[in-house]
Write a protein that holds these residues in place. Structure first.
Motif, PDB file in Angstrom:
ATOM      1  N   MET A   1       6.430  -5.120 -10.281  1.00 47.33           N
ATOM      2  CA  MET A   1       6.763  -6.098  -9.236  1.00 47.33           C
ATOM      3  C   MET A   1       8.441  -6.448  -9.252  1.00 47.33           C
ATOM      4  N   VAL A   2       8.932  -6.396 -10.153  1.00 46.22           N
ATOM      5  CA  VAL A   2      10.486  -6.311 -10.122  1.00 46.22           C
ATOM      6  C   VAL A   2      11.059  -5.045  -9.061  1.00 46.22           C
ATOM      7  N   GLN A   3      10.388  -3.904  -9.282  1.00 44.50           N
ATOM      8  CA  GLN A   3      10.762  -2.783  -8.498  1.00 44.50           C
ATOM      9  C   GLN A   3      10.447  -3.055  -6.952  1.00 44.50           C
ATOM     10  N   GLY A   4       9.590  -4.028  -6.596  1.00 44.47           N
ATOM     11  CA  GLY A   4       9.198  -4.304  -5.289  1.00 44.47           C
ATOM     12  C   GLY A   4       8.119  -4.404  -4.859  1.00 44.47           C
TER      13      GLY A   4
ATOM     14  N   VAL B   1       3.840  -4.094 -17.733  1.00 45.29           N
ATOM     15  CA  VAL B   1       3.925  -3.165 -16.920  1.00 45.29           C
ATOM     16  C   VAL B   1       3.642  -3.747 -15.501  1.00 45.29           C
ATOM     17  N   ALA B   2       2.820  -4.757 -15.275  1.00 45.48           N
ATOM     18  CA  ALA B   2       2.701  -5.337 -13.782  1.00 45.48           C
ATOM     19  C   ALA B   2       4.224  -6.159 -13.645  1.00 45.48           C
TER      20      ALA B   2
ATOM     21  N   MET C   1       8.591   7.295 -14.886  1.00 49.30           N
ATOM     22  CA  MET C   1       7.117   7.300 -14.415  1.00 49.30           C
ATOM     23  C   MET C   1       6.785   6.037 -13.529  1.00 49.30           C
ATOM     24  N   LEU C   2       7.280   4.855 -14.332  1.00 50.03           N
ATOM     25  CA  LEU C   2       6.859   3.671 -13.586  1.00 50.03           C
ATOM     26  C   LEU C   2       7.464   3.629 -12.374  1.00 50.03           C
ATOM     27  N   ASN C   3       8.667   4.027 -12.399  1.00 48.79           N
ATOM     28  CA  ASN C   3       9.535   3.977 -10.944  1.00 48.79           C
ATOM     29  C   ASN C   3       9.047   4.622 -10.066  1.00 48.79           C
ATOM     30  N   ALA C   4       8.391   5.942 -10.224  1.00 48.47           N
ATOM     31  CA  ALA C   4       7.727   6.693  -9.247  1.00 48.47           C
ATOM     32  C   ALA C   4       6.361   6.040  -8.698  1.00 48.47           C
TER      33      ALA C   4
ATOM     34  N   VAL D   1       5.071   0.679  -3.410  1.00 48.19           N
ATOM     35  CA  VAL D   1       5.796   0.041  -2.184  1.00 48.19           C
ATOM     36  C   VAL D   1       5.557   0.565  -0.852  1.00 48.19           C
ATOM     37  N   ALA D   2       5.902   2.118  -0.983  1.00 52.89           N
ATOM     38  CA  ALA D   2       5.419   2.879   0.274  1.00 52.89           C
ATOM     39  C   ALA D   2       4.174   2.755   0.910  1.00 52.89           C
TER      40      ALA D   2
END
Length: 188
Positions: free
Chosen positions: A148-151, A143-144, A101-104, A110-111
């Motif tokens: 942020m690690v995911q971009g 969670v933040a 879910m967090l990746n989505a 990011v988009a």
């Protein structure tokens, strides 16, 4: 006879794999143009011959890439509809079941770099008011950090802690407490 049947089965399964994965094997002019939909060769029948017999396979016209893309988009949209991350008692560690879910959400953010999000940290009523505010803040910041690690840009994210002040469930059972230990993802 058994050897012939094994050979026939091996040839059939190899043919199915080749037909299913088939595409343009021509190496010329690769990469010069990009298309959004892959070229699909239409194959109605495929005839294979073995030592003893001839086998005819019928292949239906299917666009598996489009079907997979549609299914992936449905899953992505379902994950974006989920906005609650739950935590264990007195913990701020993200549980594995919330990673997809967090990746989505991170992909979406990011988009869409102008989209803002507020991460609201919450706790159940056990503990002092000050402790629960600090715990809610740790959860929101966790969670933040993951986003942020995911971009995701830090400028897109705000965090706030409500501690025990905004419970989802009222009561004194573990089921109610577990609903209140959360981070809510709120898009602005």
């Amino acid at each position: 006879m058994a050897k012939s049947k094994l050979l026939t089965a091996a040839v059939m399964s190899s043919a199915l794999v080749l037909v299913a994965c088939g595409g343009n094997t021509d190496d010329t002019d690769q990469g010069s143009t990009t298309t959004t939909e892959p070229a699909v060769e239409e194959v109605d029948t495929l005839e294979l011959e073995t030592d003893d017999e001839s086998i005819e396979l019928v292949v239906e016209d299917v666009e598996p890439v489009a079907v997979i893309e549609d299914a992936a988009e449905d899953v992505y949209n379902e994950l974006l509809d989920l906005t609650l991350v739950y935590f264990d008692f007195d913990k701020s560690v993200i549980r594995p079941e919330f990673i997809d879910m967090l990746n989505a959400h991170s992909e979406f953010l990011v988009a869409n770099p102008t989209q803002m999000v507020v991460l609201e940290g919450h706790a159940d009523e056990r503990g002092t008011r000050e402790y629960n505010l600090a715990l809610g803040e740790r959860r929101a910041k966790q969670v933040a950090t993951y986003l942020m690690v995911q971009g995701v840009s830090a400028a897109q994210i705000d965090t706030v802690s409500y501690g025990e002040e905004k419970p989802l469930a009222i009561g004194k059972t573990e089921a109610e407490y577990s609903q209140n230990r959360r981070v809510e993802i709120v898009y602005k």
